[in-house]
Design an enzyme around this catalytic site. Structure first.
Site, short mmCIF file in Angstrom:
data_model
loop_
_atom_site.label_atom_id
_atom_site.label_comp_id
_atom_site.label_asym_id
_atom_site.label_seq_id
_atom_site.Cartn_x
_atom_site.Cartn_y
_atom_site.Cartn_z
N ASP A 126 -2.87 2.65 -4.09
CA ASP A 126 -2.43 1.30 -3.80
C ASP A 126 -3.42 0.31 -4.40
OD1 ASP A 126 -0.61 -0.49 -2.66
OD2 ASP A 126 -1.90 -0.81 -0.94
N HIS A 133 -2.55 -13.32 -3.00
CA HIS A 133 -2.84 -12.50 -1.82
C HIS A 133 -4.35 -12.33 -1.66
CE1 HIS A 133 -2.72 -9.24 1.11
NE2 HIS A 133 -3.42 -8.48 0.29
N GLU A 199 3.25 -5.10 4.05
CA GLU A 199 2.82 -5.64 2.76
C GLU A 199 3.98 -5.44 1.78
OE1 GLU A 199 -1.03 -4.09 1.57
OE2 GLU A 199 -2.04 -5.56 2.84
N GLU A 201 5.46 -5.00 -1.61
CA GLU A 201 4.94 -4.53 -2.89
C GLU A 201 6.07 -3.92 -3.72
OE1 GLU A 201 1.42 -2.13 -2.79
OE2 GLU A 201 0.66 -3.02 -0.94
N ASP A 231 3.86 -1.38 2.32
CA ASP A 231 2.61 -0.71 2.70
C ASP A 231 2.22 -1.17 4.11
OD1 ASP A 231 0.13 0.61 2.55
OD2 ASP A 231 -0.83 -1.17 1.70
N ARG A 235 -4.04 -4.06 10.73
CA ARG A 235 -5.15 -4.97 10.37
C ARG A 235 -6.38 -4.79 11.23
NH1 ARG A 235 -3.49 -6.11 5.41
NH2 ARG A 235 -1.41 -7.03 5.39
N GLN A 238 -8.14 -1.61 10.29
CA GLN A 238 -8.80 -1.82 8.99
C GLN A 238 -10.08 -2.63 9.13
OE1 GLN A 238 -6.16 -3.26 5.95
NE2 GLN A 238 -7.78 -3.54 4.44
N LYS A 251 -4.04 2.46 6.72
CA LYS A 251 -2.98 2.51 5.72
C LYS A 251 -2.25 3.84 5.71
CE LYS A 251 -4.01 -1.43 3.51
NZ LYS A 251 -3.03 -2.46 3.11
N THR A 255 4.11 4.46 4.43
CA THR A 255 4.43 3.55 3.34
C THR A 255 5.89 3.81 3.02
OG1 THR A 255 2.18 3.56 2.45
CG2 THR A 255 3.95 3.00 0.91
N GLU A 361 -1.02 -13.20 6.09
CA GLU A 361 -1.07 -14.47 5.37
C GLU A 361 -0.10 -15.50 5.95
OE1 GLU A 361 -0.56 -11.74 1.88
OE2 GLU A 361 -1.25 -13.52 0.82
#
Lengths: 420, 420
Positions: A126, A133, A199, A201, A231, A235, A238, A251, A255, A361
């Site tokens: 990834d 971003h 996420e 992607e 993905d 948070r 992480q 993660k 996915t 975000e």
């Protein structure tokens, strides 16, 4: 951007289908009790490609290629075979095809089909290649002065993910447990993730192996096709785990990819340039021409029992680094790249607030919750939320789409005895 | 620690062999023009396990398990089959075995054999679980006050590596190219790595899949065996690339493993405890008993044409987190763990200067080059250097070893046109 190629499958000629004859997206499907098999999307139908091969209507190699429930064997044949496959499928399905009566028995309704992983994921990487971003996340965590890490404008930053966690659209995603540490806590606790996120992607599928370094142009030739990719990201897990060796369990829950692979050839009319370079790239990363695609993307969120709200709209062309550049970088160290490797683009955010590809975000770290159509607010994902990614390149009177890349968040399991 | 079990293969009864009957290490070998096949090390010989199965001397399942050049199919059968395999091999090879004359035709000299990857690596994860190593590296980069990251005493820190880069002992390792940035340079250059290093590690092989979370005890039961592992590392590539998502190309050139898998059962007499906890662990990481093994380890370096010098001696029991703890942590997020997953322990450094498992630590970042037997000095690896890792658990009159885990550094390739 070319024009619609007409098919004798009427639903493929509608302007709103993801799957005109120009697309020929690849999936793996079953209807009723049949075993999963390779199929090609055409309008609202799927043509059983394995059946076409069995009937001798599609000859790809001396021995069968599609007698397995994944497309890796076509990938292994290489770019000439990919082109021959598309030419033959186009001929079989085109308006006026002489073979239509032989093909027709191999058609199934998508509405009746279950869809499976369209390929075997060899390894999964990834990236972090979206500038908006990276700037958004960096601003939140380090302030606007230090938003971009010093290496960001020189390297397509990436990390290895877990291939075993890649699932097909529709697979429920269970909220993970993990180590969380509140900013004011001295020690971590073991608890279900409280800041579960998406996420948005694109995923690029490597269709040919590398031998040593490859140029950006060679890397581009090695790419077989693209999928939508979500993905899922924890948070809070992480934030506590990622120093100094990067994201790991945050993660690894899942996915999700779209059930349809769009081959690179179908996207060629939409090839465009990455954004202007803020700093010249080293020669090995320089692009010989336009290397990204103009693909409109959106994310919709539907709470349990509620209507869906489109929470973000953006475009793949926002990416600062293309999949070809990422692949060229990936091979610099001598790392062998293989058929079936999946490269996540990194979160695709645009310059505006409503074009951000993650809740982190969109809600600015939870400080500005977004409001859904039903009046509910969201900072991060709640149990029961269903997320749907959609994407399409848009031509004159037709679109090249991927189907839906969807997943519903399921409540964390009860803490098993083994962890008490 | 048990005692030597005697074999009718005389060389297996010598105190200095890595492969007494107690070991029964698993490899894949060929002699002359034969295809690679599964074999078991016994003294200075290899017994062709595939041949034993073909002859009906070894029955593991209803259909053949060893008719492929890797041991994954035995792994898949599970712990009861692993024990049955060891019991049967012990009976066949023990002193006084009635089957010795039927087994004898399946013996080959190790000296005549080529060795291959002993298993298919599904995915590869590398950890950072050695406290002395983490403290040494942290002190160099952040000072002694902040040597350990805040999470280190709570989490077995790990990152996903590249399974495609794992190679068997003896495979040459080509110095990688990569982005390097000198501390006083404004921008990076693309150049061959100048700080190429080793990492002395053990690798644990996952032999059973996970379904959701697993306890440390369950994780331990899932481990099939262990190998020696050298995680070749490009320190200068890593320094520039690793923020914020961790090491990537710095670790992707190669990871060398020993050609012999030592099954967990062979190591059981050497089971011991990890070091005292500096901070209590969360319940899911607590150990139900001793979870690490007493295995002496060493690294030898031989310059091109020169004698080898042992540059480090340490022991696997230095690890703060065991492979079982790492595996339990790996599964917390719901990440599916699979047969053939390889878990690198992290660099195994001891408390003394001569027990450090990397040149980064041995030369203290290049400031204190080490001196080899021939008088040459080393801060990092030079082209032509041959590195050999060795390891053995030591019982009364016998040892359980892994053979050599060796690799020679080859000069970087000329810059290919594609990168100019």
């Amino acid at each position: 951007m070319g024009e619609l190629r007409k098919s004798w499958v009427e639903s493929a000629n509608r302007a709103d289908t993801d799957f005109p004859l120009n697309n020929l997206a690849l999936g793996v499907f079953s209807v009723g009790e049949t075993e999963p098999r390779c199929g090609v999307a055409i309008g609202s139908m799927i043509v059983d490609a394995c059946g076409l091969e069995e009937d001798g209507l599609l000859v790809l190699a001396e021995t069968p290629v599609l007698d397995v429930p994944f497309w890796n064997e076509l990938m292994e044949l290489g770019p000439e075979a990919w082109a021959a496959f598309r030419a033959r499928m186009t001929a079989l399905l085109a308006e006026g095809s002489e073979d239509r009566n032989r093909v027709r028995p191999h058609l199934y309704r998508q509405a009746d089909a279950a869809l499976y992983m369209p390929f075997l994921v060899s390894e999964y990487t990834d990236f972090y290649a979206g500038k908006h971003h990276a700037e958004n996340v960096g601003t939140m965590f380090r302030g606007p002065e230090n938003a971009l890490p010093p290496n960001w404008l020189s390297i397509p930053i990436g990390y290895n993910g877990r291939a075993s966690s890649v699932v097909v659209s529709g697979t429920p995603v269970t909220r993970p447990w993990g180590q969380l540490k509140a900013p004011d806590a001295e020690l971590p606790e073991f608890a279900p993730c409280r800041r579960f996120d998406l996420e948005l992607e694109m995923g690029a599928i490597v269709g040919q192996p590398s031998e040593g370094m490859v140029s950006v142009a060679q890397a581009d030739d090695m790419i077989f096709g693209y999928v939508l990719l979500n993905d899922w990201s924890a948070r809070d897990i992480q934030a506590w785990e990622y120093q100094p060796l990067g994201p790991f369990q945050a993660k690894a829950t899942a996915t999700t990819i779209s059930p349809w692979i769009v081959m690179k050839a179908a996207l060629e009319p939409f090839r465009t340039s990455t954004p202007a370079r803020a700093r010249p790239l080293l020669p090995y990363l320089r692009e010989p021409g336009p290397m990204i695609y103009d693909i409109d993307l959106e994310v919709a969120l539907a709470p349990e029992g509620g209507a869906q709200t489109v929470i973000a709209r953006t475009n793949y062309r926002e990416m600062y680094y293309s999949a070809a550049q990422q692949l060229a970088h990936h091979a610099t160290s001598g790392c062998p790249m293989n058929v079936g490797d999946l490269l996540g683009s990194g979160t695709i955010s645009g310059p505006t607030k409503d074009s951000r590809g993650s809740l982190l975000e969109l809600s600015w770290g939870g400080k500005e919750p977004i409001t859904l159509a039903g009046g509910e607010t969201r900072s991060f994902l709640e149990d029961g939320d269903r997320l749907t990614l959609r994407g399409a390149a848009k031509g004159q009177g037709y679109r090249i789409g991927f189907g839906e890349c969807a997943g519903k968040v399921v409540a964390a399991m009860a803490l098993p005895d083994c962890a008490k």
